[in-house]
Design an enzyme around this catalytic site. Structure first.
Site, mmCIF file in Angstrom:
data_model
loop_
_atom_site.group_PDB
_atom_site.id
_atom_site.type_symbol
_atom_site.label_atom_id
_atom_site.label_comp_id
_atom_site.label_asym_id
_atom_site.label_seq_id
_atom_site.Cartn_x
_atom_site.Cartn_y
_atom_site.Cartn_z
ATOM 1 N N GLY A 296 -4.697 7.865 6.171
ATOM 2 C CA GLY A 296 -3.783 8.792 6.824
ATOM 3 C C GLY A 296 -2.551 9.064 5.981
ATOM 4 O O GLY A 296 -2.022 10.182 5.971
ATOM 5 N N ARG B 295 2.703 6.033 -3.184
ATOM 6 C CA ARG B 295 3.799 6.875 -3.660
ATOM 7 C C ARG B 295 3.986 6.776 -5.166
ATOM 8 O O ARG B 295 4.429 7.737 -5.807
ATOM 9 C CB ARG B 295 5.086 6.502 -2.908
ATOM 10 C CG ARG B 295 5.051 6.950 -1.438
ATOM 11 C CD ARG B 295 6.058 6.206 -0.587
ATOM 12 N NE ARG B 295 6.149 6.707 0.781
ATOM 13 C CZ ARG B 295 5.303 6.385 1.759
ATOM 14 N NH1 ARG B 295 4.286 5.553 1.508
ATOM 15 N NH2 ARG B 295 5.467 6.870 2.972
ATOM 16 N N GLN C 283 5.418 8.760 7.632
ATOM 17 C CA GLN C 283 4.494 9.717 7.022
ATOM 18 C C GLN C 283 4.966 11.150 7.250
ATOM 19 O O GLN C 283 4.916 11.987 6.343
ATOM 20 C CB GLN C 283 3.087 9.511 7.572
ATOM 21 C CG GLN C 283 2.467 8.180 7.158
ATOM 22 C CD GLN C 283 1.091 7.972 7.752
ATOM 23 O OE1 GLN C 283 0.573 8.813 8.473
ATOM 24 N NE2 GLN C 283 0.489 6.834 7.449
ATOM 25 N N ARG D 280 -6.960 -4.232 10.525
ATOM 26 C CA ARG D 280 -5.883 -5.089 11.040
ATOM 27 C C ARG D 280 -6.324 -5.855 12.286
ATOM 28 O O ARG D 280 -5.899 -6.995 12.501
ATOM 29 C CB ARG D 280 -4.634 -4.251 11.325
ATOM 30 C CG ARG D 280 -4.047 -3.630 10.067
ATOM 31 C CD ARG D 280 -2.641 -3.107 10.287
ATOM 32 N NE ARG D 280 -2.203 -2.335 9.131
ATOM 33 C CZ ARG D 280 -1.734 -2.860 8.008
ATOM 34 N NH1 ARG D 280 -1.630 -4.174 7.882
ATOM 35 N NH2 ARG D 280 -1.353 -2.083 7.007
ATOM 36 N N ASP E 68 2.844 -1.551 12.031
ATOM 37 C CA ASP E 68 1.519 -1.955 11.551
ATOM 38 C C ASP E 68 1.240 -3.441 11.765
ATOM 39 O O ASP E 68 0.096 -3.877 11.619
ATOM 40 C CB ASP E 68 1.374 -1.632 10.062
ATOM 41 C CG ASP E 68 1.106 -0.159 9.822
ATOM 42 O OD1 ASP E 68 0.543 0.490 10.724
ATOM 43 O OD2 ASP E 68 1.458 0.354 8.744
ATOM 44 N N LYS F 92 -3.597 4.938 15.770
ATOM 45 C CA LYS F 92 -3.838 4.389 14.436
ATOM 46 C C LYS F 92 -5.345 4.443 14.164
ATOM 47 O O LYS F 92 -6.071 5.220 14.773
ATOM 48 C CB LYS F 92 -3.292 2.959 14.362
ATOM 49 C CG LYS F 92 -1.769 2.881 14.389
ATOM 50 C CD LYS F 92 -1.176 3.412 13.089
ATOM 51 C CE LYS F 92 0.319 3.178 12.989
ATOM 52 N NZ LYS F 92 0.860 3.643 11.699
ATOM 53 N N ARG G 251 -4.930 0.568 18.954
ATOM 54 C CA ARG G 251 -4.704 -0.857 18.701
ATOM 55 C C ARG G 251 -4.224 -1.606 19.932
ATOM 56 O O ARG G 251 -4.445 -2.819 20.040
ATOM 57 C CB ARG G 251 -3.732 -1.030 17.530
ATOM 58 C CG ARG G 251 -4.384 -0.699 16.197
ATOM 59 C CD ARG G 251 -3.462 -0.834 15.020
ATOM 60 N NE ARG G 251 -4.220 -0.670 13.783
ATOM 61 C CZ ARG G 251 -3.676 -0.417 12.593
ATOM 62 N NH1 ARG G 251 -2.357 -0.307 12.488
ATOM 63 N NH2 ARG G 251 -4.440 -0.282 11.528
ATOM 64 N N LYS H 173 0.820 -1.206 0.000
ATOM 65 C CA LYS H 173 0.000 0.000 0.000
ATOM 66 C C LYS H 173 0.855 1.258 0.000
ATOM 67 O O LYS H 173 0.576 2.223 -0.717
ATOM 68 C CB LYS H 173 -0.946 -0.011 1.204
ATOM 69 C CG LYS H 173 -1.901 1.162 1.233
ATOM 70 C CD LYS H 173 -3.082 0.926 2.153
ATOM 71 C CE LYS H 173 -2.686 0.777 3.590
ATOM 72 N NZ LYS H 173 -3.876 0.732 4.492
ATOM 73 N N SER H 174 1.913 1.265 0.807
ATOM 74 C CA SER H 174 2.769 2.451 0.886
ATOM 75 C C SER H 174 3.392 2.778 -0.464
ATOM 76 O O SER H 174 3.459 3.942 -0.875
ATOM 77 C CB SER H 174 3.872 2.228 1.925
ATOM 78 O OG SER H 174 3.334 2.027 3.202
#
Length: 738
Positions: free
Chosen positions: A393, A325, A468, A686, A614, A641, A645, A320-321
């Site tokens: 986020g 990008r 981030q 998650r 994560d 998060k 969590r 995902k990251s």
């Protein structure tokens, strides 16, 4: 209500009457019309209980009066009924132009009475007349009310109750906003349909044109069969808003015409791609309310059955990251960027949609393939409204940096969950660079970014380890004068630095300091997104805790800043082999084979915490299955998060019988046997997936509430889980309470 009077007994008024009667919301429906035959038909069809051609007699004694006649007659009818209106009856209407209705009320009464509630049901048909009335016409359709500052709250309440009682979704907005929105979404399409059919009907070959018209033509021109008198009145009543939107449309049509004339493929693709996405995600783009409701109105429940096996070979979705990008860098690059393995989850799609809204032409995604036509580092255009980022986020924090140096103002919004997340951590360094970014007093979204601010490079010592925040500062640094550098207190994901280099932008890393110089450019490239190690982590733990397990995860990204989950599982005694190491597009990848192992509790090294931030929810499950005690410290970041969590996982583990004690910056977990039960995910994907994994070793089934976001963040988790041998059922059981 005792009595409701319908003035104007056609499709709209008749359907309102049928709905009220079917749901037992009033004792008597009185119909009023100039046409005796209409009244007779209304009685015959059971639409009304009493017919009254005299408007004064019809209105007298009513609790609610619905004015459902053509909009051009509004003033005349209000004037005729005025003597019978003493304030005891609430009056509403169904006209599609509220400015005209409000003006009519002012002309009759001097001001809009507090008992008058302007309204407009967004439902209808090309058919008209009382015989077209349908009991369910308004079921699951929107009704817009436009109360004024002096509107009596009790009157508004009564009208809202009537509409919601027959199954409509009631919204409120200003008169001006209503007329502007309806001019674009309803009035212009009707005008275009009338114009197109009239134009083609004049052609010499008109019979052939209509004979061979395809479904698209029939669908679009269906509304040209609507009542011309009614639409004539609407076009007159909403003249200025309609002329404004015709002007916007005409300019857009000229651009499209020029693109066709010049065979400008990129321009045509841009228009059509943006249009397709806008149509596909219409409710998501219109308002935050619609988007978040779609996400949460159903409580998706997982039932994870005890036991199962974990075997085979799978590839989890793209990282995902890196997906985020790839769209950002590709959009800012000169030339075309092709992305393969793009994660088609809601968070990544939120980033992709944002750059479409910023004027970038993007094809796809199509099975993970995306083609981005970069506009250059200074080529972004002002969006037409706030950029809505859902629950992402990453999108919000990185875009805050990237957009802080643009020439235009922009607002970043998100769903309910994202709107609670802290943004002060990015607004502070951006302010040091000269950006103007406002948020709520508590540091939460929306973010309002003021354009045209010259940025200056800074050195920023980050108070927390956050990829981030680091990425936000570096992306702002692309536009800043001079040198921008960031020092990390601990290693974090370096995808931004790696990808900038992949796009030809120089970035230096010396120990924990990352530096770049503003004013450069990026060049389009090709990106093959590795499988997401965060998604792979669920299956790493699943195989580690399940006797007899033997699972291979293909093409997993093993960026050194992300491998904490592998290091921690190995430290717990896990059996993980990293095979076939290679580099793809600047990112290291490998295949990972995991076999069952007897895990032991450990004190997790704090230097591994940022590398697995994560993955801790599912690592807590590994700890629950391990022999002995596992202690986590230095993980305050987990409390901010998508959910807290630490607390949510502790609550869930305790519900299963695990001894799990949360601490301010971590948790202490005693491993051992545990049972089944019901746990709450609080909408955190998650958390939900972690407890699905926990069922492999549970003494009973585990029911997990509020799992809708799993489908948005890890679209094929359920499918892959079943493929490897986990026993997972999914159901929708009404409204979410997360």
């Amino acid at each position: 209500m005792n009595r409701v009077t319908i003035v104007g007994l056609g499709l709209i008024g008749g359907s309102f009457a049928l709905g009220l009667k079917a749901h037992g919301l009033c004792n008597e429906i009185v119909g009023c019309s100039r046409s005796q035959s209409t009244l007779d038909k209304g009685l015959q069809l059971g639409v009304i209980d009493r017919a009254e051609p005299d408007i004064l007699k019809a209105v007298a004694g009513a609790d609610l009066v619905m004015l459902a006649a053509p909009i051009g007659s509004t003033e005349t009818l209000l004037r005729a009924m005025a003597p019978a209106l003493d304030g005891s009856a609430v009056v509403t209407d169904a006209g599609s132009v509220k400015g005209n209705v409000v003006a009519a009320a002012k002309a009759v009464f001097g001001k809009v009475p507090n008992w008058f509630v302007p309204g407009h049901p967004i439902a209808g048909s090309e058919r008209s007349g009382v015989e077209a009335a349908k009991v369910d016409l308004y079921q699951n359709h929107k009704v817009i009310l436009t109360p004024l500052p002096d509107t009596d709250p009790d009157a508004l309440n009564l009208v809202q109750h009537a509409w919601s009682g027959i199954g409509a979704e009631v919204l409120t907005m200003s008169v001006e906003q209503h007329d502007s929105v309806l001019a674009a979404t309803s009035h212009l399409p009707h005008l275009l349909a009338f114009s197109l059919v009239d134009t083609l009907a004049k052609e010499d070959e008109n019979q052939e044109i209509f004979r061979y018209a395809a479904g698209g033509f029939r669908d679009f021109t269906r509304i040209a069969s609507s009542d011309p008198t009614m639409w004539h009145d609407i076009f007159i009543a909403n003249q200025q808003s309609i002329l404004d939107v015709i002007g916007h449309f005409s300019r857009g049509l000229e651009v499209f015409k020029a693109a066709v004339e010049q065979q400008d493929s990129q321009a045509m693709l841009g228009i059509m791609t943006r249009a397709k996405v806008a149509r596909d995600h219409f409710t998501k783009m219109l308002a935050k309310r619609a988007y978040s409701k779609t996400m949460t109105e159903k409580n998706v429940v997982f039932t994870a059955h005890r036991g199962g096996e974990v075997k085979g070979s799978i590839r989890v979705p793209g990282d995902k990251s890196i997906s985020h990008r790839s769209i950002m860098m590709g959009s800012l690059a000169d030339g075309v960027t092709e992305v393969f393995g793009f994660l088609e989850g809601e968070d990544s799609l939120a980033t992709l949609q944002s750059f479409r809204d910023l004027g970038v032409t993007i094809e796809g995604p199509n099975n993970g393939h995306v083609k981005v036509y970069g506009v250059g580092i200074h080529g972004l255009l002002p969006p037409h409204g706030p950029l809505y980022l859902g629950n992402s986020g990453t999108s919000m924090r990185l875009l805050a940096g990237l957009l802080s140096a643009q020439k235009f103002d922009v607002e970043l919004t998100g769903d309910e969950s994202l709107s609670r997340r802290p943004m002060g951590r990015v607004t502070k360094p951006l302010a040091m660079m000269g950006a103007k970014v406002d948020c709520r007093e508590d540091g939460t979204p929306p973010l309002k970014i003021k354009g045209g601010q010259p940025l200056k490079g800074i050195h920023y010592d980050m108070p927390m380890a956050s990829a981030q925040v680091k990425s936000c500062v570096l992306l702002a640094g692309l536009y800043a004068e001079g040198v921008t550098s960031v020092t990390e207190p601990a290693p974090t994901r370096d995808h931004t630095e790696r990808m900038l280099r992949g796009f030809g932008y120089p970035v230096t890393t010396e120990g924990n300091k990352i530096t770049l110089v503003g004013g450069g450019s990026l060049k389009g490239t090709t990106i093959d997104v590795p499988a997401d190690i965060s998604s792979a982590a669920f299956f790493m733990v699943a195989a580690s805790i399940t006797p007899g397990a033997d699972l291979t995860l293909q093409h997993v990204g093993i960026n050194p800043t992300r491998v904490g989950v592998i290091n921690i599982l190995n430290a717990m005694g896990g059996n993980l082999e990293v095979l076939n190491r290679r580099e793809v597009g600047g990112e290291p990848v490998a295949d990972i084979r995991i076999q069952h192992a007897k895990l032991k509790g450990i004190h997790i090294p704090e230097d591994q915490v940022p590398l697995a931030i994560d993955e801790f929810p599912v690592l807590f499950v590994a700890a629950a299955c391990a022999e002995g005690t596992t202690v986590l410290t230095g993980a305050e970041e987990l409390r901010v998060k998508e959910s807290d969590r630490i607390q949510v996982m502790a609550d869930g583990l305790q519900a299963l019988g695990v001894k799990a004690d949360p601490t301010p910056d971590g948790i202490v977990i005693e491993g051992g046997a545990y049972g089944g039960g019901t746990v709450e995910s609080h909408g955190d994907h998650r958390i939900a997936m972690s407890f699905a994994v926990a069922a492999l070793r549970a003494g009973g089934n585990i029911t997990i509430n509020n799992c809708a976001n799993v489908a948005t963040s890890f679209p094929n988790f359920v499918e892959l889980s079943r493929k490897v041998g986990m026993k997972l059922d999914v159901a929708e059981v009404g409204e979410s309470n997360g």
